[in-house]
Design a protein around this motif. Structure first.
Motif, PDB file in Angstrom:
ATOM      1  N   ARG A  37      -4.681  10.425   4.319  1.00 32.38           N
ATOM      2  CA  ARG A  37      -5.489   9.291   4.774  1.00 32.38           C
ATOM      3  C   ARG A  37      -4.716   8.390   5.736  1.00 32.38           C
ATOM      4  N   CYS A  38      -3.439   8.712   5.996  1.00 33.71           N
ATOM      5  CA  CYS A  38      -2.629   7.927   6.925  1.00 33.71           C
ATOM      6  C   CYS A  38      -1.653   8.860   7.621  1.00 33.71           C
ATOM      7  N   THR A  39      -1.114   8.398   8.721  1.00 28.20           N
ATOM      8  CA  THR A  39      -0.091   9.175   9.422  1.00 28.20           C
ATOM      9  C   THR A  39       1.285   8.813   8.877  1.00 28.20           C
ATOM     10  N   SER A  40       2.271   9.625   9.185  1.00 29.97           N
ATOM     11  CA  SER A  40       3.639   9.336   8.742  1.00 29.97           C
ATOM     12  C   SER A  40       4.163   8.055   9.386  1.00 29.97           C
ATOM     13  N   ILE A  41       3.701   7.753  10.611  1.00 29.25           N
ATOM     14  CA  ILE A  41       4.124   6.525  11.297  1.00 29.25           C
ATOM     15  C   ILE A  41       3.554   5.301  10.590  1.00 29.25           C
ATOM     16  N   GLU A  42       2.287   5.366  10.190  1.00 28.27           N
ATOM     17  CA  GLU A  42       1.664   4.253   9.474  1.00 28.27           C
ATOM     18  C   GLU A  42       2.355   4.021   8.130  1.00 28.27           C
ATOM     19  N   ARG A  64       0.828  -1.213   0.000  1.00 31.96           N
ATOM     20  CA  ARG A  64       0.000   0.000   0.000  1.00 31.96           C
ATOM     21  C   ARG A  64       0.865   1.267   0.000  1.00 31.96           C
ATOM     22  N   LEU A  65       1.890   1.231  -0.844  1.00 33.56           N
ATOM     23  CA  LEU A  65       2.753   2.397  -1.018  1.00 33.56           C
ATOM     24  C   LEU A  65       2.308   3.185  -2.243  1.00 33.56           C
ATOM     25  N   ARG A  66       2.534   4.467  -2.203  1.00 35.43           N
ATOM     26  CA  ARG A  66       2.154   5.308  -3.337  1.00 35.43           C
ATOM     27  C   ARG A  66       3.043   5.004  -4.538  1.00 35.43           C
ATOM     28  N   ASP A  67       2.583   5.346  -5.736  1.00 37.88           N
ATOM     29  CA  ASP A  67       3.414   5.271  -6.933  1.00 37.88           C
ATOM     30  C   ASP A  67       3.155   6.451  -7.855  1.00 37.88           C
ATOM     31  N   CYS A  68       2.640   7.534  -7.275  1.00 39.53           N
ATOM     32  CA  CYS A  68       2.312   8.723  -8.055  1.00 39.53           C
ATOM     33  C   CYS A  68       3.580   9.525  -8.357  1.00 39.53           C
ATOM     34  N   PRO A  69       3.536  10.450  -9.305  1.00 41.71           N
ATOM     35  CA  PRO A  69       4.720  11.260  -9.635  1.00 41.71           C
ATOM     36  C   PRO A  69       5.221  12.042  -8.424  1.00 41.71           C
ATOM     37  N   ASP A  70       6.514  12.357  -8.452  1.00 44.43           N
ATOM     38  CA  ASP A  70       7.133  13.057  -7.325  1.00 44.43           C
ATOM     39  C   ASP A  70       6.610  14.479  -7.154  1.00 44.43           C
ATOM     40  N   ARG A  71       6.030  15.041  -8.209  1.00 44.09           N
ATOM     41  CA  ARG A  71       5.509  16.411  -8.096  1.00 44.09           C
ATOM     42  C   ARG A  71       4.226  16.486  -7.272  1.00 44.09           C
ATOM     43  N   VAL A  72       3.590  15.327  -7.007  1.00 41.07           N
ATOM     44  CA  VAL A  72       2.378  15.318  -6.186  1.00 41.07           C
ATOM     45  C   VAL A  72       2.793  15.521  -4.728  1.00 41.07           C
ATOM     46  N   PRO A  73       2.274  16.547  -4.045  1.00 38.56           N
ATOM     47  CA  PRO A  73       2.683  16.793  -2.646  1.00 38.56           C
ATOM     48  C   PRO A  73       2.128  15.729  -1.712  1.00 38.56           C
ATOM     49  N   MET A  74       2.930  15.359  -0.712  1.00 36.19           N
ATOM     50  CA  MET A  74       2.519  14.394   0.296  1.00 36.19           C
ATOM     51  C   MET A  74       2.091  15.154   1.557  1.00 36.19           C
ATOM     52  N   LEU A  75       0.974  14.718   2.140  1.00 36.56           N
ATOM     53  CA  LEU A  75       0.448  15.390   3.338  1.00 36.56           C
ATOM     54  C   LEU A  75      -0.128  14.326   4.253  1.00 36.56           C
ATOM     55  N   TYR A 126      -6.608   4.180  -3.546  1.00 41.96           N
ATOM     56  CA  TYR A 126      -7.089   4.185  -2.152  1.00 41.96           C
ATOM     57  C   TYR A 126      -8.449   3.498  -2.066  1.00 41.96           C
ATOM     58  N   GLN A 127      -9.299   3.740  -3.057  1.00 39.86           N
ATOM     59  CA  GLN A 127     -10.623   3.106  -3.066  1.00 39.86           C
ATOM     60  C   GLN A 127     -10.517   1.595  -3.248  1.00 39.86           C
ATOM     61  N   PHE A 128      -9.474   1.152  -3.968  1.00 39.89           N
ATOM     62  CA  PHE A 128      -9.279  -0.287  -4.187  1.00 39.89           C
ATOM     63  C   PHE A 128      -8.512  -0.946  -3.047  1.00 39.89           C
ATOM     64  N   GLY A 129      -8.047  -0.156  -2.068  1.00 36.93           N
ATOM     65  CA  GLY A 129      -7.318  -0.711  -0.934  1.00 36.93           C
ATOM     66  C   GLY A 129      -5.874  -1.055  -1.227  1.00 36.93           C
ATOM     67  N   THR A 130      -5.281  -0.427  -2.262  1.00 39.61           N
ATOM     68  CA  THR A 130      -3.889  -0.719  -2.616  1.00 39.61           C
ATOM     69  C   THR A 130      -2.958   0.472  -2.356  1.00 39.61           C
ATOM     70  N   CYS A 131      -3.435   1.494  -1.648  1.00 38.08           N
ATOM     71  CA  CYS A 131      -2.588   2.639  -1.333  1.00 38.08           C
ATOM     72  C   CYS A 131      -3.096   3.291  -0.049  1.00 38.08           C
ATOM     73  N   LEU A 132      -2.176   3.767   0.759  1.00 38.70           N
ATOM     74  CA  LEU A 132      -2.533   4.461   1.992  1.00 38.70           C
ATOM     75  C   LEU A 132      -2.900   5.923   1.752  1.00 38.70           C
ATOM     76  N   ALA A 133      -2.740   6.389   0.524  1.00 39.85           N
ATOM     77  CA  ALA A 133      -3.113   7.748   0.108  1.00 39.85           C
ATOM     78  C   ALA A 133      -2.473   8.834   0.973  1.00 39.85           C
ATOM     79  N   PRO A 134      -1.147   8.900   1.019  1.00 36.67           N
ATOM     80  CA  PRO A 134      -0.507  10.005   1.740  1.00 36.67           C
ATOM     81  C   PRO A 134      -0.708  11.348   1.034  1.00 36.67           C
ATOM     82  N   CYS A 135      -1.173  11.309  -0.213  1.00 40.45           N
ATOM     83  CA  CYS A 135      -1.439  12.550  -0.929  1.00 40.45           C
ATOM     84  C   CYS A 135      -2.682  13.260  -0.389  1.00 40.45           C
ATOM     85  N   ALA A 136      -3.532  12.525   0.323  1.00 42.57           N
ATOM     86  CA  ALA A 136      -4.787  13.099   0.821  1.00 42.57           C
ATOM     87  C   ALA A 136      -4.919  12.944   2.334  1.00 42.57           C
TER      88      ALA A 136
END
Length: 396
Positions: free
Chosen positions: A225-230, A183-194, A213-223
Protein backbone atom coordinates in the motif's frame (compact mmCIF):
# COMPACT_ATOMS: atom_id res chain seq x y z
CA UNK A 1 28.61 2.78 78.33
CA UNK A 2 26.31 2.99 75.33
CA UNK A 3 28.79 4.79 73.11
CA UNK A 4 31.15 2.65 71.12
CA UNK A 5 34.72 1.89 71.96
CA UNK A 6 37.25 1.45 69.16
CA UNK A 7 37.07 -2.33 69.58
CA UNK A 8 33.27 -2.42 69.27
CA UNK A 9 33.14 -0.01 66.35
CA UNK A 10 31.45 -0.91 63.07
CA UNK A 11 34.23 -1.62 60.61
CA UNK A 12 32.88 0.75 58.02
CA UNK A 13 30.81 0.83 54.87
CA UNK A 14 33.85 0.21 52.69
CA UNK A 15 35.69 2.16 49.99
CA UNK A 16 34.05 4.85 47.90
CA UNK A 17 33.73 5.03 44.12
CA UNK A 18 35.11 8.56 44.56
CA UNK A 19 38.64 7.21 44.82
CA UNK A 20 40.18 10.41 46.16
CA UNK A 21 37.93 10.38 49.25
CA UNK A 22 38.81 8.34 52.31
CA UNK A 23 35.69 6.89 53.89
CA UNK A 24 35.58 5.75 57.50
CA UNK A 25 32.25 5.04 59.21
CA UNK A 26 33.51 4.79 62.79
CA UNK A 27 30.77 7.02 64.13
CA UNK A 28 27.80 5.44 65.84
CA UNK A 29 25.87 4.55 68.96
CA UNK A 30 24.02 1.60 70.40
CA UNK A 31 20.24 2.07 70.41
CA UNK A 32 18.90 2.35 73.97
CA UNK A 33 15.60 0.77 74.94
CA UNK A 34 14.43 4.25 75.98
CA UNK A 35 13.92 6.60 73.04
CA UNK A 36 14.81 9.69 75.05
CA UNK A 37 18.20 8.19 75.93
CA UNK A 38 18.90 7.42 72.27
CA UNK A 39 17.93 10.99 71.36
CA UNK A 40 20.32 12.32 74.01
CA UNK A 41 23.20 10.28 72.58
CA UNK A 42 22.42 11.48 69.06
CA UNK A 43 22.34 15.11 70.12
CA UNK A 44 25.73 14.69 71.79
CA UNK A 45 27.56 12.81 69.04
CA UNK A 46 25.80 13.12 65.67
CA UNK A 47 26.62 16.21 63.56
CA UNK A 48 24.16 18.37 61.62
CA UNK A 49 25.93 17.89 58.29
CA UNK A 50 25.16 15.85 55.17
CA UNK A 51 25.95 12.15 55.18
CA UNK A 52 24.74 8.57 55.03
CA UNK A 53 23.58 6.42 57.92
CA UNK A 54 22.98 2.73 58.50
CA UNK A 55 20.99 0.51 60.84
CA UNK A 56 22.73 -2.63 62.19
CA UNK A 57 20.78 -5.54 63.68
CA UNK A 58 21.86 -7.79 66.58
CA UNK A 59 23.59 -10.14 64.11
CA UNK A 60 25.84 -7.36 62.86
CA UNK A 61 24.01 -7.16 59.52
CA UNK A 62 23.38 -3.84 57.81
CA UNK A 63 19.58 -3.79 57.37
CA UNK A 64 18.99 -0.24 56.12
CA UNK A 65 20.94 2.61 54.51
CA UNK A 66 19.72 6.18 54.13
CA UNK A 67 21.05 9.68 53.46
CA UNK A 68 20.23 13.14 54.72
CA UNK A 69 21.20 16.79 54.44
CA UNK A 70 21.38 16.79 58.26
CA UNK A 71 22.32 13.49 59.89
CA UNK A 72 21.29 14.48 63.41
CA UNK A 73 17.84 15.72 62.44
CA UNK A 74 17.13 12.68 60.28
CA UNK A 75 18.21 10.13 62.89
CA UNK A 76 16.34 11.92 65.66
CA UNK A 77 13.15 11.63 63.59
CA UNK A 78 13.27 7.84 63.97
CA UNK A 79 13.01 8.13 67.76
CA UNK A 80 10.38 10.84 68.15
CA UNK A 81 7.40 9.84 70.27
CA UNK A 82 5.07 11.03 67.49
CA UNK A 83 6.80 9.01 64.73
CA UNK A 84 4.01 7.22 62.83
CA UNK A 85 5.86 5.84 59.82
CA UNK A 86 5.23 2.08 59.82
CA UNK A 87 8.38 1.27 57.84
CA UNK A 88 10.53 3.45 60.13
CA UNK A 89 9.15 1.72 63.22
CA UNK A 90 9.86 -1.68 61.68
CA UNK A 91 13.46 -0.72 60.83
CA UNK A 92 14.11 0.63 64.33
CA UNK A 93 12.59 -2.52 65.87
CA UNK A 94 15.20 -4.65 64.07
CA UNK A 95 18.13 -2.28 64.65
CA UNK A 96 20.53 -2.41 67.58
CA UNK A 97 23.15 0.06 66.39
CA UNK A 98 23.24 3.29 64.41
CA UNK A 99 26.23 4.20 62.25
CA UNK A 100 26.82 7.23 60.09
CA UNK A 101 29.39 8.64 57.71
CA UNK A 102 29.73 12.38 56.96
CA UNK A 103 29.70 13.63 53.37
CA UNK A 104 30.82 16.86 51.76
CA UNK A 105 27.44 17.67 50.22
CA UNK A 106 23.92 16.29 49.84
CA UNK A 107 24.83 15.17 46.31
CA UNK A 108 27.84 13.31 47.68
CA UNK A 109 25.57 11.59 50.22
CA UNK A 110 23.06 10.66 47.51
CA UNK A 111 25.74 8.95 45.40
CA UNK A 112 27.22 7.22 48.45
CA UNK A 113 23.78 5.93 49.50
CA UNK A 114 23.22 4.25 46.13
CA UNK A 115 26.74 2.80 46.22
CA UNK A 116 26.15 1.28 49.66
CA UNK A 117 22.72 -0.09 48.76
CA UNK A 118 24.19 -1.84 45.73
CA UNK A 119 27.14 -3.16 47.76
CA UNK A 120 25.41 -4.34 50.94
CA UNK A 121 21.81 -4.87 49.67
CA UNK A 122 20.09 -4.11 53.00
CA UNK A 123 16.80 -5.95 53.29
CA UNK A 124 14.72 -2.88 54.17
CA UNK A 125 15.91 -0.82 51.20
CA UNK A 126 13.84 -0.89 48.02
CA UNK A 127 15.04 1.97 45.80
CA UNK A 128 18.42 1.40 44.23
CA UNK A 129 18.45 -2.38 44.59
CA UNK A 130 20.13 -4.11 41.61
CA UNK A 131 17.62 -5.68 39.24
CA UNK A 132 14.59 -4.00 40.83
CA UNK A 133 13.63 -2.10 37.69
CA UNK A 134 13.65 -3.49 34.21
CA UNK A 135 15.48 -1.47 31.58
CA UNK A 136 15.35 -1.70 27.82
CA UNK A 137 16.55 0.10 24.74
CA UNK A 138 14.26 1.82 22.28
CA UNK A 139 15.31 0.50 18.88
CA UNK A 140 14.29 1.38 15.34
CA UNK A 141 15.11 -1.33 12.87
CA UNK A 142 14.43 -4.82 11.56
CA UNK A 143 14.55 -4.38 7.81
CA UNK A 144 13.03 -4.23 5.29
CA UNK A 145 10.16 -2.48 7.09
CA UNK A 146 11.78 -0.81 10.10
CA UNK A 147 9.66 0.06 13.15
CA UNK A 148 10.10 1.05 16.81
CA UNK A 149 10.39 -1.65 19.46
CA UNK A 150 11.85 -2.29 22.92
CA UNK A 151 14.67 -4.76 23.45
CA UNK A 152 16.72 -5.70 26.55
CA UNK A 153 19.90 -5.48 24.45
CA UNK A 154 20.85 -3.75 21.22
CA UNK A 155 20.80 -6.48 18.57
CA UNK A 156 22.24 -6.61 15.08
CA UNK A 157 18.82 -5.85 13.56
CA UNK A 158 18.62 -2.41 15.19
CA UNK A 159 19.46 0.45 12.83
CA UNK A 160 19.23 3.03 15.64
CA UNK A 161 19.06 2.57 19.42
CA UNK A 162 18.31 4.97 22.28
CA UNK A 163 18.24 4.71 26.02
CA UNK A 164 18.21 2.76 28.17
CA UNK A 165 14.63 3.52 29.13
CA UNK A 166 12.07 2.08 31.49
CA UNK A 167 10.54 -1.18 30.26
CA UNK A 168 7.21 -0.65 32.01
CA UNK A 169 3.70 -0.71 30.61
CA UNK A 170 3.62 2.99 29.87
CA UNK A 171 6.78 2.86 27.79
CA UNK A 172 5.45 -0.11 25.80
CA UNK A 173 2.26 1.84 25.18
CA UNK A 174 4.26 4.91 24.16
CA UNK A 175 6.26 2.88 21.62
CA UNK A 176 3.00 1.50 20.22
CA UNK A 177 1.65 5.03 19.88
CA UNK A 178 4.86 6.13 18.15
CA UNK A 179 4.39 3.40 15.54
CA UNK A 180 0.76 4.44 15.09
CA UNK A 181 1.61 8.12 14.84
CA UNK A 182 4.31 7.57 12.21
CA UNK A 183 2.28 4.79 10.54
CA UNK A 184 4.99 2.16 10.93
CA UNK A 185 4.24 -1.53 10.94
CA UNK A 186 4.40 -3.57 14.15
CA UNK A 187 3.61 -7.02 12.78
CA UNK A 188 5.85 -10.07 13.42
CA UNK A 189 9.08 -10.31 11.45
CA UNK A 190 7.88 -13.46 9.69
CA UNK A 191 5.29 -11.39 7.78
CA UNK A 192 6.84 -10.61 4.34
CA UNK A 193 7.12 -6.96 3.32
CA UNK A 194 6.20 -6.00 -0.25
CA UNK A 195 6.35 -2.37 -1.31
CA UNK A 196 4.41 -0.90 -4.23
CA UNK A 197 7.60 -0.13 -6.18
CA UNK A 198 8.89 -3.67 -5.66
CA UNK A 199 5.98 -5.77 -6.93
CA UNK A 200 6.73 -9.20 -8.41
CA UNK A 201 6.43 -9.92 -12.12
CA UNK A 202 3.10 -11.74 -11.72
CA UNK A 203 0.67 -9.69 -9.68
CA UNK A 204 -1.46 -11.41 -7.13
CA UNK A 205 -4.10 -9.94 -4.81
CA UNK A 206 -2.64 -8.75 -1.51
CA UNK A 207 -4.60 -8.20 1.68
CA UNK A 208 -3.58 -6.32 4.81
CA UNK A 209 -2.68 -8.60 7.72
CA UNK A 210 -4.44 -6.41 10.29
CA UNK A 211 -6.90 -3.53 10.56
CA UNK A 212 -4.36 -0.78 11.25
CA UNK A 213 -4.33 0.32 7.60
CA UNK A 214 -8.11 0.79 7.73
CA UNK A 215 -7.72 2.91 10.88
CA UNK A 216 -5.01 5.05 9.24
CA UNK A 217 -2.25 4.00 11.67
CA UNK A 218 -0.11 1.93 9.28
CA UNK A 219 1.20 2.32 5.74
CA UNK A 220 0.66 -1.44 5.22
CA UNK A 221 3.95 -2.44 3.59
CA UNK A 222 2.73 -6.03 3.97
CA UNK A 223 0.16 -5.40 1.22
CA UNK A 224 2.10 -3.00 -1.06
CA UNK A 225 0.00 0.00 0.00
CA UNK A 226 3.09 2.26 0.02
CA UNK A 227 6.40 2.58 -1.75
CA UNK A 228 9.76 1.96 -0.09
CA UNK A 229 10.48 5.71 -0.38
CA UNK A 230 7.26 6.62 1.46
CA UNK A 231 7.98 4.11 4.19
CA UNK A 232 11.57 5.32 4.58
CA UNK A 233 10.22 8.85 5.07
CA UNK A 234 7.98 7.58 7.88
CA UNK A 235 10.98 5.88 9.53
CA UNK A 236 12.93 9.16 9.33
CA UNK A 237 9.99 10.95 10.96
CA UNK A 238 10.02 8.47 13.86
CA UNK A 239 13.76 8.84 14.27
CA UNK A 240 13.56 12.65 14.17
CA UNK A 241 10.89 12.59 16.87
CA UNK A 242 12.89 10.31 19.17
CA UNK A 243 16.06 12.36 18.71
CA UNK A 244 14.20 15.61 19.36
CA UNK A 245 14.99 17.19 15.99
CA UNK A 246 11.32 17.42 14.97
CA UNK A 247 9.40 19.49 17.55
CA UNK A 248 6.62 20.06 15.02
CA UNK A 249 5.11 16.64 15.77
CA UNK A 250 4.01 17.49 19.31
CA UNK A 251 2.97 20.99 18.23
CA UNK A 252 0.73 19.50 15.55
CA UNK A 253 -0.93 17.19 18.06
CA UNK A 254 -1.49 20.08 20.49
CA UNK A 255 -3.06 22.19 17.73
CA UNK A 256 -5.33 19.32 16.63
CA UNK A 257 -6.38 18.72 20.25
CA UNK A 258 -7.27 22.40 20.71
CA UNK A 259 -9.23 22.40 17.45
CA UNK A 260 -11.16 19.26 18.44
CA UNK A 261 -12.02 20.78 21.80
CA UNK A 262 -13.27 24.00 20.16
CA UNK A 263 -15.44 21.96 17.82
CA UNK A 264 -16.76 19.99 20.82
CA UNK A 265 -15.28 16.74 19.50
CA UNK A 266 -14.43 15.66 23.00
CA UNK A 267 -13.72 11.99 22.26
CA UNK A 268 -11.13 12.95 19.63
CA UNK A 269 -9.65 15.60 21.93
CA UNK A 270 -9.31 13.03 24.72
CA UNK A 271 -7.61 10.56 22.36
CA UNK A 272 -5.17 13.24 21.21
CA UNK A 273 -4.49 14.20 24.84
CA UNK A 274 -3.56 10.59 25.66
CA UNK A 275 -1.37 10.38 22.56
CA UNK A 276 0.38 13.63 23.49
CA UNK A 277 1.00 12.46 27.06
CA UNK A 278 2.54 9.15 26.00
CA UNK A 279 4.77 10.69 23.34
CA UNK A 280 5.98 13.32 25.79
CA UNK A 281 6.78 10.55 28.26
CA UNK A 282 8.81 8.77 25.59
CA UNK A 283 10.76 11.95 24.82
CA UNK A 284 11.43 12.50 28.53
CA UNK A 285 12.81 8.97 28.91
CA UNK A 286 15.23 9.55 26.04
CA UNK A 287 16.21 13.09 27.05
CA UNK A 288 16.98 12.54 30.73
CA UNK A 289 20.28 10.76 30.09
CA UNK A 290 21.30 12.64 26.97
CA UNK A 291 22.30 15.95 28.55
CA UNK A 292 24.67 14.32 31.05
CA UNK A 293 25.77 11.12 29.33
CA UNK A 294 26.69 12.65 25.97
CA UNK A 295 29.87 14.19 27.44
CA UNK A 296 32.97 12.08 27.98
CA UNK A 297 33.93 14.16 30.99
CA UNK A 298 32.00 16.80 32.97
CA UNK A 299 32.81 18.65 36.18
CA UNK A 300 30.15 19.61 38.71
CA UNK A 301 31.38 22.46 40.92
CA UNK A 302 29.76 22.42 44.37
CA UNK A 303 30.44 24.11 47.69
CA UNK A 304 30.58 21.66 50.61
CA UNK A 305 28.98 22.31 54.00
CA UNK A 306 32.08 24.30 55.00
CA UNK A 307 31.80 26.54 51.97
CA UNK A 308 34.83 25.11 50.14
CA UNK A 309 34.38 24.39 46.45
CA UNK A 310 34.90 20.83 45.27
CA UNK A 311 34.79 19.33 41.80
CA UNK A 312 32.70 16.22 41.23
CA UNK A 313 33.99 14.71 38.01
CA UNK A 314 31.59 12.65 35.86
CA UNK A 315 32.88 10.11 33.36
CA UNK A 316 30.19 9.49 30.70
CA UNK A 317 27.54 10.59 33.17
CA UNK A 318 28.82 8.48 36.09
CA UNK A 319 30.36 10.00 39.24
CA UNK A 320 34.05 9.21 39.07
CA UNK A 321 36.16 11.24 41.49
CA UNK A 322 36.11 14.28 43.82
CA UNK A 323 38.88 16.83 44.08
CA UNK A 324 39.30 20.27 45.62
CA UNK A 325 38.89 23.02 43.04
CA UNK A 326 42.08 24.87 42.02
CA UNK A 327 42.80 27.78 44.35
CA UNK A 328 46.59 27.88 44.04
CA UNK A 329 49.36 26.59 41.78
CA UNK A 330 49.78 23.28 43.62
CA UNK A 331 46.08 22.37 43.51
CA UNK A 332 45.83 23.56 39.92
CA UNK A 333 48.61 21.23 38.83
CA UNK A 334 46.99 18.36 40.75
CA UNK A 335 43.62 19.01 39.13
CA UNK A 336 45.18 19.33 35.68
CA UNK A 337 46.98 15.98 36.08
CA UNK A 338 43.82 14.36 37.47
CA UNK A 339 41.71 15.50 34.51
CA UNK A 340 44.28 14.10 32.09
CA UNK A 341 44.25 10.72 33.84
CA UNK A 342 40.45 10.60 33.95
CA UNK A 343 40.13 11.17 30.21
CA UNK A 344 42.30 8.12 29.60
CA UNK A 345 40.35 5.92 32.05
CA UNK A 346 37.06 4.05 31.76
CA UNK A 347 34.00 4.50 34.01
CA UNK A 348 33.87 2.39 37.18
CA UNK A 349 31.76 -0.75 37.43
CA UNK A 350 29.61 -2.90 35.19
CA UNK A 351 27.29 -1.43 32.53
CA UNK A 352 24.28 -2.06 34.80
CA UNK A 353 25.99 -0.24 37.68
CA UNK A 354 26.99 2.65 35.41
CA UNK A 355 23.39 2.96 34.28
CA UNK A 356 22.13 3.15 37.88
CA UNK A 357 24.46 6.04 38.67
CA UNK A 358 23.69 7.81 35.38
CA UNK A 359 19.98 7.70 36.23
CA UNK A 360 20.72 8.99 39.73
CA UNK A 361 22.69 11.95 38.35
CA UNK A 362 20.07 12.64 35.67
CA UNK A 363 17.33 12.65 38.33
CA UNK A 364 19.31 15.09 40.49
CA UNK A 365 19.58 17.62 37.67
CA UNK A 366 15.99 17.07 36.52
CA UNK A 367 14.73 18.06 39.98
CA UNK A 368 17.19 20.98 40.12
CA UNK A 369 17.47 22.46 36.61
CA UNK A 370 19.30 25.52 37.95
CA UNK A 371 22.23 23.25 38.84
CA UNK A 372 23.07 22.81 35.16
CA UNK A 373 24.79 26.18 35.43
CA UNK A 374 27.39 24.62 37.76
CA UNK A 375 28.56 22.11 35.15
CA UNK A 376 31.93 22.71 33.53
CA UNK A 377 33.26 21.15 30.37
CA UNK A 378 36.71 19.60 30.42
CA UNK A 379 37.99 22.61 28.45
CA UNK A 380 36.54 25.09 30.96
CA UNK A 381 38.05 23.11 33.84
CA UNK A 382 41.48 23.19 32.19
CA UNK A 383 41.18 26.95 31.73
CA UNK A 384 40.34 27.32 35.43
CA UNK A 385 43.47 25.33 36.30
CA UNK A 386 45.60 27.36 33.88
CA UNK A 387 44.82 30.61 35.70
CA UNK A 388 46.86 29.40 38.70
CA UNK A 389 49.57 27.44 36.88
CA UNK A 390 52.97 28.76 35.76
CA UNK A 391 53.26 29.37 32.04
CA UNK A 392 55.70 26.47 31.54
CA UNK A 393 53.31 24.02 33.21
CA UNK A 394 50.44 25.18 30.99
CA UNK A 395 52.44 24.39 27.86
CA UNK A 396 53.40 20.96 29.21
Amino acid sequence: MLRWTNEECWKGFGPSRFKSVRRCAKHGIHIHRLKRETRRLLRESCPTIPGVYGMIDDQGELVYVGKSKSLRHRLLSYFQASAADTKARCIVAHARQLVWEPAHHEFDALVRELELIRRWRPRFNVEGMPGRRQRAFLCIGRAPGAYAYLAPKIGSTALHAYGPVSAGKRMRRAVERLNNFCRLRDCPDRVPMLFADQLPLFDRPLDEKCLRYQFGTCLAPCAARCTSIEYAAAVRQARAFVEGTDPAALQTIEADMATAAEQRQFDRAAALRDLLGDLRYLRYQIDRLHRIGKHECLIYALNDYRGRERWYVFRRGCPHVICASPTNAVRAEQCHALLASIEASAPHGSPEEQLSFMLLVAGWFRRRPDEYGRLLSIEAAREACARFMPKQARIA
